[in-house]
Design an enzyme around this catalytic site. Structure first.
Site, PDB file in Angstrom:
ATOM      1  N   HIS A  30       0.899  -1.262   0.003  1.00  0.00           N
ATOM      2  CA  HIS A  30      -0.049  -0.031  -0.136  1.00  0.00           C
ATOM      3  C   HIS A  30       1.062   1.255  -0.151  1.00  0.00           C
ATOM      4  O   HIS A  30       2.046   1.018  -0.215  1.00  0.00           O
ATOM      5  CB  HIS A  30      -1.208  -0.007   1.209  1.00  0.00           C
ATOM      6  CG  HIS A  30      -0.321  -0.202   2.655  1.00  0.00           C
ATOM      7  ND1 HIS A  30       0.491   0.459   2.879  1.00  0.00           N
ATOM      8  CD2 HIS A  30      -0.457  -1.330   3.387  1.00  0.00           C
ATOM      9  CE1 HIS A  30       1.067   0.138   4.317  1.00  0.00           C
ATOM     10  NE2 HIS A  30       0.517  -0.963   4.453  1.00  0.00           N
ATOM     11  N   ASP A  31       0.318   2.454   0.254  1.00  0.00           N
ATOM     12  CA  ASP A  31       0.982   3.714  -0.252  1.00  0.00           C
ATOM     13  C   ASP A  31       2.301   3.870   0.949  1.00  0.00           C
ATOM     14  O   ASP A  31       2.918   4.568   0.814  1.00  0.00           O
ATOM     15  CB  ASP A  31       0.106   4.897  -0.018  1.00  0.00           C
ATOM     16  CG  ASP A  31      -0.770   4.986  -1.221  1.00  0.00           C
ATOM     17  OD1 ASP A  31      -0.251   4.299  -2.092  1.00  0.00           O
ATOM     18  OD2 ASP A  31      -1.587   5.727  -1.415  1.00  0.00           O
ATOM     19  N   HIS A  33       4.052   1.370   2.234  1.00  0.00           N
ATOM     20  CA  HIS A  33       5.141   0.583   1.754  1.00  0.00           C
ATOM     21  C   HIS A  33       5.952   1.635   0.782  1.00  0.00           C
ATOM     22  O   HIS A  33       7.173   1.924   0.664  1.00  0.00           O
ATOM     23  CB  HIS A  33       4.806  -0.638   1.020  1.00  0.00           C
ATOM     24  CG  HIS A  33       4.260  -1.546   1.975  1.00  0.00           C
ATOM     25  ND1 HIS A  33       3.125  -2.114   2.085  1.00  0.00           N
ATOM     26  CD2 HIS A  33       4.808  -2.282   3.001  1.00  0.00           C
ATOM     27  CE1 HIS A  33       2.661  -3.098   3.005  1.00  0.00           C
ATOM     28  NE2 HIS A  33       3.762  -3.249   3.521  1.00  0.00           N
ATOM     29  N   GLN A  57       6.872 -15.986  11.401  1.00  0.00           N
ATOM     30  CA  GLN A  57       6.426 -15.277  12.100  1.00  0.00           C
ATOM     31  C   GLN A  57       4.837 -15.102  12.462  1.00  0.00           C
ATOM     32  O   GLN A  57       4.192 -14.221  13.007  1.00  0.00           O
ATOM     33  CB  GLN A  57       6.681 -13.604  11.795  1.00  0.00           C
ATOM     34  CG  GLN A  57       6.049 -13.163  10.795  1.00  0.00           C
ATOM     35  CD  GLN A  57       6.828 -11.764   9.897  1.00  0.00           C
ATOM     36  OE1 GLN A  57       7.854 -11.856   9.381  1.00  0.00           O
ATOM     37  NE2 GLN A  57       6.141 -10.766  10.175  1.00  0.00           N
ATOM     38  N   GLN A 150       8.215  -3.702  16.565  1.00  0.00           N
ATOM     39  CA  GLN A 150       9.253  -4.294  15.616  1.00  0.00           C
ATOM     40  C   GLN A 150      10.303  -3.365  15.140  1.00  0.00           C
ATOM     41  O   GLN A 150      11.547  -3.985  15.194  1.00  0.00           O
ATOM     42  CB  GLN A 150       8.255  -4.695  14.190  1.00  0.00           C
ATOM     43  CG  GLN A 150       8.863  -5.174  13.198  1.00  0.00           C
ATOM     44  CD  GLN A 150       8.129  -5.525  11.927  1.00  0.00           C
ATOM     45  OE1 GLN A 150       7.626  -6.701  12.037  1.00  0.00           O
ATOM     46  NE2 GLN A 150       8.316  -4.603  10.809  1.00  0.00           N
ATOM     47  N   LEU A 173       1.211   6.121   7.279  1.00  0.00           N
ATOM     48  CA  LEU A 173       0.557   6.877   6.316  1.00  0.00           C
ATOM     49  C   LEU A 173      -0.982   6.371   6.838  1.00  0.00           C
ATOM     50  O   LEU A 173      -1.097   5.187   7.312  1.00  0.00           O
ATOM     51  CB  LEU A 173       0.632   6.357   5.024  1.00  0.00           C
ATOM     52  CG  LEU A 173       1.529   7.485   4.070  1.00  0.00           C
ATOM     53  CD1 LEU A 173       2.866   7.541   4.837  1.00  0.00           C
ATOM     54  CD2 LEU A 173       1.490   7.199   2.662  1.00  0.00           C
ATOM     55  N   ARG A 184      -3.575  -5.563   6.240  1.00  0.00           N
ATOM     56  CA  ARG A 184      -4.800  -6.392   6.654  1.00  0.00           C
ATOM     57  C   ARG A 184      -6.191  -5.488   6.779  1.00  0.00           C
ATOM     58  O   ARG A 184      -7.105  -6.206   7.097  1.00  0.00           O
ATOM     59  CB  ARG A 184      -4.463  -6.735   8.287  1.00  0.00           C
ATOM     60  CG  ARG A 184      -3.277  -7.851   8.215  1.00  0.00           C
ATOM     61  CD  ARG A 184      -3.237  -8.368   9.760  1.00  0.00           C
ATOM     62  NE  ARG A 184      -2.488  -9.716   9.807  1.00  0.00           N
ATOM     63  CZ  ARG A 184      -1.078  -9.572   9.799  1.00  0.00           C
ATOM     64  NH1 ARG A 184      -0.588  -8.505  10.374  1.00  0.00           N
ATOM     65  NH2 ARG A 184      -0.525 -10.977  10.032  1.00  0.00           N
TER      66      ARG A 184
HETATM   67  O1  PAF Z   1       6.784  -5.709   8.752  1.00  0.00           O
HETATM   68  C1  PAF Z   1       6.778  -6.433   7.997  1.00  0.00           C
HETATM   69  O2  PAF Z   1       6.132  -6.665   6.757  1.00  0.00           O
HETATM   70  C2  PAF Z   1       7.341  -7.824   8.311  1.00  0.00           C
HETATM   71  O3  PAF Z   1       7.477  -8.195   9.717  1.00  0.00           O
HETATM   72  C3  PAF Z   1       8.867  -7.966   7.823  1.00  0.00           C
HETATM   73  C4  PAF Z   1       9.722  -7.023   8.251  1.00  0.00           C
HETATM   74  C5  PAF Z   1       9.007  -7.816   6.332  1.00  0.00           C
HETATM   75  C6  PAF Z   1       9.519  -9.357   8.253  1.00  0.00           C
HETATM   76  O4  PAF Z   1       8.760 -10.343   7.667  1.00  0.00           O
END
Ligand code: PAF
Length: 282
Positions: A30-31, A33, A57, A150, A173, A184
């Protein structure tokens, strides 16, 4: 933009560059990223994005299988945003055998908040990020501040392992109504999407109360949780923390932290079946 699926080819390609910048993602971009990609682009001589949905994860009951995989659309968006290289390995390429060596973050950081509700999550994130760092060899890596904990865990990992990587946090954003952009959000029904804005509203209400002199944090947090529950949400936490270590501040620390922009409000809650997270630095 060049799309590469294997570690060997990526290493060969990147050997011609000295200063890769890197944005790791799980795709369905999305924007938020794409803003990280644009921010990363001028910081090095080749801009690399990875797309890999990292099984390590996800908890067994979580959405690994249904996590949206939209490689074609992502490729177009990345090329437009200025990404030079997309690394999109298969699971077999990144984990050709069970990943026995893992990176386990220290419990005091990784077992609270997200780590408490998603045990093993940060171990999975650190393991894949460490592996991607080893493959890409970036000088600069960018992560969104929306995943606040994170970002902090990765900063500490980079610092403790003395990795020669500058970690930069990109601003969250938001949609026009204030909802933080997230892959999500695609899970939300139209009604849930309308309701979803209440999470960022709840954080704003908490911030106003703090600025208005509220010092009883347990009461403030309970009130915020109660208000969301009353609307049908299932909150995991809405909490006031110190920005530098994510610990709860004491009453005495509150005023100086507030005066010095040292607080962050963090929230995670489920609307329908979708778990959303958000945060607000104050
Ligand atoms: O934030 C995310 O999209 C994920 O946790 C990452 C950092 C790409 C690791 O899989």
């Amino acid at each position: 933009m060049k799309t590469i699926h294997t570690i060997t080819e990526l290493r060969e390609h990147l050997s011609a560059f000295r200063h890769p910048t890197f944005v790791p993602t799980m795709g369905n971009l999305h924007d938020g990223h794409l803003a990280l990609v644009r921010q990363a682009k001028p910081l090095g001589d080749v801009m690399v994005t990875s797309i890999f949905v990292n099984r390590l994860q996800f908890l067994p009951h979580e959405d690994f299988d249904t996590y949206p995989r939209t490689l074609e659309a992502d490729c177009h968006a990345l090329a437009e945003a200025g990404c030079d290289v997309l690394f999109a390995p298969s699971e077999k390429e990144l984990y050709p055998e069970p990943q026995g060596f893992t990176v386990q973050p220290p419990t005091e950081l990784a077992n609270m908040l997200e780590g408490h509700f998603r045990p093993g999550f940060f171990g999975g994130v650190c393991t894949v990020v460490m592996k991607l760092f080893a493959i890409v060899g970036p000088r600069v890596a960018l992560f969104g501040k929306k995943d606040y904990q994170q970002l902090m865990v990765i900063r500490r990992m980079v610092q403790q392992f003395a990795l020669p990587i500058e970690v930069i946090g990109g601003e969250t954003l938001r949609a026009a109504d204030g909802l933080a952009l997230s892959s999500r959000n695609n899970y939300l029904s139209p009604t849930e999407r309308q309701e979803a804005v209440q999470l960022s509203q709840a954080l704003k209400t908490m911030a106003e109360a703090l600025r208005g002199g509220q010092t009883d944090l347990p009461a403030l947090e309970a009130q915020a949780i109660h208000a969301l529950k009353a609307r049908g949400w299932k909150p995991d936490y809405l909490t006031v923390r110190q920005r530098n270590n994510l610990q709860a501040p004491s009453v005495h620390e509150l005023a100086p932290l507030l005066a010095n922009a040292g607080l962050v409000l963090l929230a995670a809650a489920r609307v329908g079946n979708t778990r959303l997270i958000d945060n607000l630095e104050i």
